[in-house]
Design a protein around this motif. Sequence first.
Motif, short mmCIF file in Angstrom:
data_model
loop_
_atom_site.label_atom_id
_atom_site.label_comp_id
_atom_site.label_asym_id
_atom_site.label_seq_id
_atom_site.Cartn_x
_atom_site.Cartn_y
_atom_site.Cartn_z
N ALA A 12 34.81 38.85 40.81
CA ALA A 12 36.02 39.56 41.21
C ALA A 12 36.01 39.95 42.68
CB ALA A 12 36.20 40.81 40.34
N LYS A 13 34.84 39.96 43.28
CA LYS A 13 34.74 40.44 44.67
C LYS A 13 34.72 39.30 45.68
CE LYS A 13 33.64 44.96 43.87
NZ LYS A 13 34.85 45.16 43.05
N ARG A 49 40.83 39.09 40.47
CA ARG A 49 40.26 40.38 40.93
C ARG A 49 39.91 41.30 39.77
NH1 ARG A 49 43.82 41.21 46.54
NH2 ARG A 49 43.11 39.24 47.43
N GLU A 51 41.71 42.82 37.63
CA GLU A 51 42.50 44.06 37.59
C GLU A 51 42.96 44.42 36.18
OE1 GLU A 51 44.31 43.64 42.13
OE2 GLU A 51 45.64 43.36 40.43
N ASN A 325 43.19 31.85 49.75
CA ASN A 325 42.81 33.27 49.90
C ASN A 325 43.78 34.01 50.83
OD1 ASN A 325 40.35 33.26 48.21
ND2 ASN A 325 39.63 31.78 49.73
#
Length: 350
Positions: A12-13, A49, A51, A325
Amino acid sequence: MLKTPAYAAASAKEPLRPFTIERRDPGPHDVLIEILFCGVCHSDIHQVRDEWGGAIFPMVPGHEIVGRVKHVGDQVTKLKVGDLAGVGCFVDSCRACEPCRANTEQFCERGMAPTYNGTEMDRKTPTQGGYSSQIVVAEHYALKIPAGLDPAGAAPLLCAGITTYSPLRQWNCKQGDRVGVVGLGGLGHMAVKLAASMGAEVTVLSTSRAKEADARRMGASAFEVTKDEATFQKLAGRFNLIIDTISAPHDYNAYLGMLRPLGAMVLVGVPPEATPVGAFSLIAGNKRLAGSMIGGIAETQEMLDYCAEHKIVSDIEIIPVQQINAAYERMVRGDVRYRFVIDSASLAAT
Ligand code: NAP
Ligand code: ZN
Ligand code: ZN
């Protein structure tokens, strides 16, 4: 197994990077699709990510896929080699439960197999999405892209298109209805085009004036800015239907105030955090607050055929996968006009 270039997030990072996946050898009911274009949905960002929680890594996102059929299994009847085909948000389901039999495979009681960030129906094999050069899918879960639709502009129809078409149909959007579309991104701009094509009088509710000219070109007859508190008073009691596409937390109560009595607000945006709803926001005026999740295969095909008939595609910005990205950063800022679409040929350079 078919070695397939892709772009994946390792966690996720981390940013997405080149990655190789394996697609299964096509079985008798499968089609092998060489991917030409894949739209970039805000759900890709939420999931990459983590979320929404429960993300599976490495993750190859992408569920707005259009490509060319390269191979069909010997039992396949729906598609033939050379056809343009689409894949949306899921690639399988149990095919036996009541929702599956009612053509609402997205609500499969055993849980559908999402195109990525999930597993096949064996509940072991991870699924991987359309930021890749090819995909193998059972024919039932592939869509036919009608002649006349631009393949790149059609890719976003596989998620953004069906996710907005379905609630407009569920709530019987028709000539003269006043429809509010909240958030003019990928989903929002499809909602504007589709609602306008059904004869609705469409108002866009956006965070700034920046997208006003575009909204009017897409068929909106009014454009209001939600940063301005006065907008909510001015539009009090106005809409039959509001389609809320915002991807970040916001106050639903304020928007419910813009509904007419018996009006409905349908949430399609999925903010990561919950927002409280006051009972009086709904009780005063018998208002309905609803949600809607993508659409089944039959309804998705209906939407594609409708879009071909009405000459509706997405407004897109084509990018090579290497820019993914940066595209995510722009989407998070609301700077998207109105869907990024990956040109899958760029995967050859990875
Ligand atoms: P998008 O292209 O990024 O558009 C979202 C729009 O929401 C932005 O362009 C912006 O519009 C507005 N917005 C963003 N942040 C905001 C904030 N903090 N306050 C107010 N407005 C804000 O996203 P998308 O791909 O359309 O997806 C939208 C949402 O739908 C996401 O949460 C996604 O996960 C969800 N989704 C749900 C389904 C489903 O089945 N229900 C399917 C696909 C996607 P303005 O610039 O006009 O203000
Ligand atoms: Zn999506
Ligand atoms: Zn099922």
